[in-house]
Each structure stands twice: as structure tokens, then as C-alpha cells.
Design a protein around this motif. Sequence first.
Motif, PDB file in Angstrom:
ATOM      1  N   PRO A  26       0.622  -0.800  -0.470  1.00  0.00           N
ATOM      2  CA  PRO A  26       0.295  -0.334  -0.345  1.00  0.00           C
ATOM      3  C   PRO A  26       1.073   1.490   0.233  1.00  0.00           C
ATOM      4  O   PRO A  26       2.102   1.525   0.289  1.00  0.00           O
ATOM      5  CB  PRO A  26      -1.242  -0.060   1.501  1.00  0.00           C
ATOM      6  CG  PRO A  26       0.296  -0.895   1.858  1.00  0.00           C
ATOM      7  CD  PRO A  26       0.954  -1.935   1.306  1.00  0.00           C
ATOM      8  N   ASP A  27       0.148   2.547  -0.548  1.00  0.00           N
ATOM      9  CA  ASP A  27       1.311   4.103  -0.319  1.00  0.00           C
ATOM     10  C   ASP A  27       1.192   4.119   1.007  1.00  0.00           C
ATOM     11  O   ASP A  27       2.064   5.132   1.654  1.00  0.00           O
ATOM     12  CB  ASP A  27       0.305   4.465  -0.974  1.00  0.00           C
ATOM     13  CG  ASP A  27      -0.358   4.302  -2.309  1.00  0.00           C
ATOM     14  OD1 ASP A  27       0.519   4.911  -3.576  1.00  0.00           O
ATOM     15  OD2 ASP A  27      -1.423   3.632  -2.949  1.00  0.00           O
ATOM     16  N   LEU A  28       0.536   3.764   1.794  1.00  0.00           N
ATOM     17  CA  LEU A  28       0.444   4.309   3.814  1.00  0.00           C
ATOM     18  C   LEU A  28      -0.494   2.562   4.502  1.00  0.00           C
ATOM     19  O   LEU A  28      -1.131   2.472   3.880  1.00  0.00           O
ATOM     20  CB  LEU A  28       0.173   5.363   3.746  1.00  0.00           C
ATOM     21  CG  LEU A  28      -0.753   6.207   5.304  1.00  0.00           C
ATOM     22  CD1 LEU A  28       1.219   6.549   5.560  1.00  0.00           C
ATOM     23  CD2 LEU A  28      -1.452   7.384   4.833  1.00  0.00           C
ATOM     24  N   ILE A  29       0.460   2.564   5.219  1.00  0.00           N
ATOM     25  CA  ILE A  29      -0.039   1.404   6.449  1.00  0.00           C
ATOM     26  C   ILE A  29       0.388   2.605   7.822  1.00  0.00           C
ATOM     27  O   ILE A  29       1.363   2.770   8.523  1.00  0.00           O
ATOM     28  CB  ILE A  29       0.892   0.589   6.785  1.00  0.00           C
ATOM     29  CG1 ILE A  29       1.141   0.118   5.650  1.00  0.00           C
ATOM     30  CG2 ILE A  29       0.600  -0.419   8.094  1.00  0.00           C
ATOM     31  CD1 ILE A  29       2.179  -1.386   5.361  1.00  0.00           C
ATOM     32  N   LEU A  30      -0.844   2.588   8.471  1.00  0.00           N
ATOM     33  CA  LEU A  30      -1.240   3.405  10.172  1.00  0.00           C
ATOM     34  C   LEU A  30      -1.473   2.432  11.123  1.00  0.00           C
ATOM     35  O   LEU A  30      -3.087   1.714  11.002  1.00  0.00           O
ATOM     36  CB  LEU A  30      -1.963   4.684   9.933  1.00  0.00           C
ATOM     37  CG  LEU A  30      -2.015   5.570   9.265  1.00  0.00           C
ATOM     38  CD1 LEU A  30      -2.869   7.076   9.228  1.00  0.00           C
ATOM     39  CD2 LEU A  30      -0.377   6.179  10.103  1.00  0.00           C
ATOM     40  N   ASP A  31      -0.334   2.390  11.894  1.00  0.00           N
ATOM     41  CA  ASP A  31      -1.516   1.351  12.797  1.00  0.00           C
ATOM     42  C   ASP A  31      -1.527   2.059  14.259  1.00  0.00           C
ATOM     43  O   ASP A  31      -0.597   3.013  14.725  1.00  0.00           O
ATOM     44  CB  ASP A  31      -0.388   0.115  13.146  1.00  0.00           C
ATOM     45  CG  ASP A  31       1.062   0.514  14.006  1.00  0.00           C
ATOM     46  OD1 ASP A  31       0.726   0.421  15.339  1.00  0.00           O
ATOM     47  OD2 ASP A  31       1.311   0.550  13.894  1.00  0.00           O
ATOM     48  N   GLY A  60      11.416   0.466   2.662  1.00  0.00           N
ATOM     49  CA  GLY A  60      10.447   1.821   2.042  1.00  0.00           C
ATOM     50  C   GLY A  60       8.745   2.312   2.076  1.00  0.00           C
ATOM     51  O   GLY A  60       8.019   2.617   1.171  1.00  0.00           O
ATOM     52  N   ARG A  61       8.423   1.126   2.659  1.00  0.00           N
ATOM     53  CA  ARG A  61       6.763   1.542   2.311  1.00  0.00           C
ATOM     54  C   ARG A  61       6.369   2.023   3.353  1.00  0.00           C
ATOM     55  O   ARG A  61       7.229   2.211   5.118  1.00  0.00           O
ATOM     56  CB  ARG A  61       6.013  -0.009   3.176  1.00  0.00           C
ATOM     57  CG  ARG A  61       4.439  -0.330   2.650  1.00  0.00           C
ATOM     58  CD  ARG A  61       3.758  -0.539   1.724  1.00  0.00           C
ATOM     59  NE  ARG A  61       4.398  -1.990   2.197  1.00  0.00           N
ATOM     60  CZ  ARG A  61       4.835  -2.219   0.314  1.00  0.00           C
ATOM     61  NH1 ARG A  61       5.964  -1.384  -0.615  1.00  0.00           N
ATOM     62  NH2 ARG A  61       5.520  -3.625   0.474  1.00  0.00           N
TER      63      ARG A  61
END
Length: 467
Positions: free
Chosen positions: A335-340, A426-427
Amino acid sequence: MTDFPLPLAHLTEPDPSAVPIHAVTAEGLAAWTAGQPAPLGAWLAATGFTARPGSQALVPDAEGKLAGVLLGVERPDDPWAWGGLPGTLPEGAYRLAADGEAAVAEAAALGWALGCYAFTRYKAPKRAFARLAWPAGAGRARVGRLVEAICRVRDLVNTPAEDLGPEQLAEAGAELGRRYGATSRILVGEALLAENYPTIHAVGRAAARAPRLLDLTWRGPGAEDGPQVVLVGKGVCFDSGGLDLKPSSGMLLMKKDMGGGAHAIALAGLVMDAGLPVRLRLLVPCVENAVSGNAFRPLDVLRTRKGLTVEVGNTDAEGRLILCDALAEADAMAPDLILDFATLTGAARVALGPELPALFSNDDATAEALLAHGRRLGDPLWRLPLHQPYLKMLDSRVADLNNVSSGGFAGSVTAALFLEQFVSAGRAWAHLDLFAWNPEDRPGRPKGGEAMGLRSAFALIEDLAAR
């Protein structure tokens, strides 16, 4: 899962007879008073009003009726400057004395509504709140979705574990998704093993209520080629500590250990309600960390979804174990962005206290954008480092990683480093280690469950969608 009329009910249509509220700063008080009738200045001087932030002055008219309110503020565009008014002003109708910029109007509306929050599932409120006419210039739809999302977090976190177990938390997310046409599936019990989520299963298997994973997908209008965003939230509905049992004092607030999951669900609701042109996925592992004959044990070695093996140095560090499987699945989508979001470590609270979430990110641009939004919105975060030399503290003699560090140092940093092992280099990824709880009453923020960093994260996704 809202069991009371939303606080938005205390925002009403314009009413010319409503009592005006004047927001003034300490620096601007003299200039403001100079433009008013002399008796008003004398009244303010006699009552000792200095426009200290949070202070109020009730101004009578010639007949002794309430003619106006002065509110001391540091920044009128800070919603918390307004949050204390609904519960402290006399019941009745109020309005802003003057039309200001949109940011002030929205802050006043948001702060007022949040100041009307009460968790009334088990106890009736003691008094009615004062009402505010919608300020001119306030975006009603935007304020409304923010209020609903924040109240959703508060509701979920405040609900005791008896009434909010893994099933109820997962269903809360699925129910929200159905409102917007999202597709949800919930993997339960042995299905987690069948679909290779072994650490989620291991942590939750000892509880009478089976572990599960909420997996929601949604595509916004025009998002065929839009950015892909994955939200992950820790959903530990109660944490006994497992076999490394917590003392009673440490267990007391563990109904809130699903606060990260509540944030991820609420943020997904914000994205869907706004119709952002993004491809959204929400992953919330929902478990109860309990004690029974089949509980996972200290020094067990667990194989994760990514294939890395983890030695269990402490069963009370379970949040990172359920998150690592969800992060591995999130990462596999590129994905372009992961938020946890996670109520992950006491170390973060020792470092930053209860009001300031710790932000970790492998991407400077993502981190700086979150911090900037936090400063602008009055929704602050504080960045802590992913200090790579500390990764050696997670070494294990028998597995790829230990789930806890050797020694008592840098607990929040090593927890974040553990999670980082399940995200590709890089993600763009950001991890928010938050408290999700107000330990005491503050204006607009009653004691109990609280949304932290939620508005900042939503602004970040809005930016991503706009690009």
C-alpha cells in the motif's frame, strides 16, 4: 455503538435571542474592553477577569439577566478552548458573538459538541448541557463526522469487557462498514490458523471468547487508481497479562486495551463518510489475553504470518504479537500508507505522559506531516526514534526475535522496532503508541476513553487522497 443522542444534538439552528459569547485573549482584552460601554469594563475589573485561557465571565444586563459571556482563550481555533462551556454555563441557548474565520467556527462547534459527551450506557447524566447555535462558517458535515468518530472511540473504550469482547469489537467495525457499502469478513478461532494468522490465534486461544480478525475493504468514489491505505488496530478487549499475570493495579484499566482497534475503526469511518478517493483496508485483530490450560507460555516460540519466529519473553507483551500478523498482511498489499494504532507500552506513557501519543515512523515525510497536522489541529503527537542499534535487544538464541527486550530500557522504542520487522523497507508506515484514556476531567475531555491522534491521522489521509 452509540447508546445516547450524539452531542451534535446540542448544536442548534441560529437563534438571535441566544446569549452571545465573546472569545478574547489576555493580550487583546484591554483593546476589546475599550470598545465596550464603561460599566462593562468596570464589571470585568471588579470580578478580576483577565481572559486567562479557560476562564469565563458572565455579563449581566441592566435588569440582571445574562447578557453575554466572555471566554478567555489562547487560540480561538483550538476546539478545547470551547469544550468546557457546555457543562459550566447555565443551561440555555448561546451563539458566537461575531462571525469569525472558518477554522474558529469549526473549532467552536467541535469543541462544544465534544464537551457535551457523556457515557450514559449505565448511568443517567446529572444535568443537561447548554446549547450552541451552529456558528456561521462551520462545515456541518465535517464537524459531524469528527464528533461521531471521536464519540465512537470514547464509547468503545469506555464499554466494559463483559459487554465488549472480541465478537462485539469486530462487529462494531463490520456494522460501520455496512453503512458505507464496505465488504467485511471476520475470521474466527481455527479459521485464523487455516488462513495463516498464527500469532493472533495463539494470543487469544485461552479465552472463552474466540479470537478473531476483522478484515474490511472499501473503495471510495473514483478511487480505481487512488492511493491504497491500510489501517491496523490493536484489539485486545481485556488483557490479564496471560501467564505473566498483571497485578490488580495493572489490570484495572485493561478494558481500554482495545483502544487502538477503536481508533482504527473510527478512522475508517471518517474516511468512508468523507468519501475520500482511496482504496481502504481495515485490519483489527480482536482477542482477550486470558489464562487457561491452553494459554501460550513464556519461552514458547511462535511462527508468524511473515515466517519469522518469535520467542515469547513475556506473555504480557501480546499486543505486538497480534499486530505483527496484521502488519504482515497489510505490507503484502504494497500500500501507499500503513497506519497502526495501539495501546502498546507503558514505557511510552512514562516518557510522554497520558496526553501525548508516541509516533514512530520509517518515513520522515509521513512523520512530519502528522506532526504538523497535530500542531495545527490541537491534536498533538511526539515523534520517538526507531533507533536501529536497539534492535539487538530483541535478539533470541532460539528464534528470529524475542517479543520483549533484554533489560528495562527503551521499551516503546524496542516495541516499535519489533513491529517494523513486519513492514518492508521503503513502505510508508507510522505507528501510534497511545493511552486512549483521560485520567482526569479536562474541558471537552471527560475522564475515560479518548481519541488521540485521530484528527491528525485523518488529515494525513485527506492530504494523500488530494495528491
